[in-house]
Write a protein that holds these residues in place. Sequence first.
Motif, PDB file in Angstrom:
ATOM      1  N   CYS A  36      -2.602  -0.836  22.888  1.00 50.06           N
ATOM      2  CA  CYS A  36      -1.486   0.108  22.853  1.00 50.06           C
ATOM      3  C   CYS A  36      -1.689   1.336  22.036  1.00 50.06           C
ATOM      4  CB  CYS A  36      -0.227  -0.568  22.471  1.00 50.06           C
ATOM      5  SG  CYS A  36       1.275   0.339  22.292  1.00 50.06           S
ATOM      6  N   GLY A  37      -1.618   2.337  22.669  1.00 47.83           N
ATOM      7  CA  GLY A  37      -1.422   3.741  22.032  1.00 47.83           C
ATOM      8  C   GLY A  37      -0.179   4.439  21.781  1.00 47.83           C
ATOM      9  N   CYS A  38       0.730   3.705  22.292  1.00 44.95           N
ATOM     10  CA  CYS A  38       2.080   4.437  22.363  1.00 44.95           C
ATOM     11  C   CYS A  38       2.980   3.782  21.208  1.00 44.95           C
ATOM     12  CB  CYS A  38       2.732   4.419  23.727  1.00 44.95           C
ATOM     13  SG  CYS A  38       3.522   2.630  23.938  1.00 44.95           S
ATOM     14  N   LYS A  39       2.400   2.882  20.776  1.00 44.49           N
ATOM     15  CA  LYS A  39       3.466   2.082  19.451  1.00 44.49           C
ATOM     16  C   LYS A  39       4.624   1.535  19.921  1.00 44.49           C
ATOM     17  CE  LYS A  39      -0.057   4.001  17.245  1.00 44.49           C
ATOM     18  NZ  LYS A  39      -1.130   3.075  17.098  1.00 44.49           N
ATOM     19  N   THR A  40       4.930   1.229  21.159  1.00 45.67           N
ATOM     20  CA  THR A  40       6.045   0.557  21.532  1.00 45.67           C
ATOM     21  C   THR A  40       5.830  -0.967  22.176  1.00 45.67           C
ATOM     22  OG1 THR A  40       6.096   1.717  23.756  1.00 45.67           O
ATOM     23  CG2 THR A  40       7.251   2.886  22.100  1.00 45.67           C
ATOM     24  N   SER A  41       4.609  -1.273  22.150  1.00 42.47           N
ATOM     25  CA  SER A  41       4.293  -2.580  23.017  1.00 42.47           C
ATOM     26  C   SER A  41       4.951  -3.877  21.961  1.00 42.47           C
ATOM     27  CB  SER A  41       2.761  -2.892  22.831  1.00 42.47           C
ATOM     28  OG  SER A  41       2.520  -4.005  23.394  1.00 42.47           O
ATOM     29  N   CYS A  47      -1.399  -3.499  25.133  1.00 44.94           N
ATOM     30  CA  CYS A  47      -0.262  -2.908  26.063  1.00 44.94           C
ATOM     31  C   CYS A  47       0.344  -3.698  26.638  1.00 44.94           C
ATOM     32  CB  CYS A  47      -1.206  -1.905  26.733  1.00 44.94           C
ATOM     33  SG  CYS A  47      -0.181  -1.177  28.177  1.00 44.94           S
ATOM     34  N   ASP A  48       1.628  -3.778  26.908  1.00 39.20           N
ATOM     35  CA  ASP A  48       2.397  -4.745  27.495  1.00 39.20           C
ATOM     36  C   ASP A  48       3.334  -3.986  28.646  1.00 39.20           C
ATOM     37  OD1 ASP A  48       4.469  -3.211  26.487  1.00 39.20           O
ATOM     38  OD2 ASP A  48       5.438  -5.161  25.569  1.00 39.20           O
ATOM     39  N   GLY A  49       3.017  -2.710  29.115  1.00 41.01           N
ATOM     40  CA  GLY A  49       3.468  -1.943  29.751  1.00 41.01           C
ATOM     41  C   GLY A  49       4.682  -0.971  29.408  1.00 41.01           C
ATOM     42  N   SER A  50       5.169  -0.916  28.241  1.00 37.03           N
ATOM     43  CA  SER A  50       6.131  -0.509  27.578  1.00 37.03           C
ATOM     44  C   SER A  50       6.056   1.232  27.653  1.00 37.03           C
ATOM     45  CB  SER A  50       6.463  -1.112  26.222  1.00 37.03           C
ATOM     46  OG  SER A  50       6.823  -2.253  26.226  1.00 37.03           O
ATOM     47  N   HIS A  51       4.631   1.348  27.623  1.00 35.91           N
ATOM     48  CA  HIS A  51       4.577   2.925  27.749  1.00 35.91           C
ATOM     49  C   HIS A  51       5.312   3.663  29.027  1.00 35.91           C
ATOM     50  CE1 HIS A  51       1.213   1.330  29.800  1.00 35.91           C
ATOM     51  NE2 HIS A  51       1.411   2.138  30.657  1.00 35.91           N
TER      52      HIS A  51
END
Length: 54
Positions: A36-41, A47-51
């Motif tokens: 995850c690079g967006c910090k919302t996972s 990454c869980d797709g939250s981006h």
Amino acid sequence: ACGRSANQPFCDGSHKAVGMAPMGFTAEKTDTVYLCGCKTSKNAPFCDGSHKAL
Ligand code: FES
């Protein structure tokens, strides 16, 4: 984890300015994974797709 590193996803020590701790990660096997690079996972560091909702 803090989002401040200039070398993401790796820690560069920038967390010290905000009092957070880095998240350790050890690869247990050779494989392709998405970090995850967006910090919302909800499953960090992966990454869980939250981006997609950003
Ligand atoms: S990059 Fe953060 S959830 Fe995908």
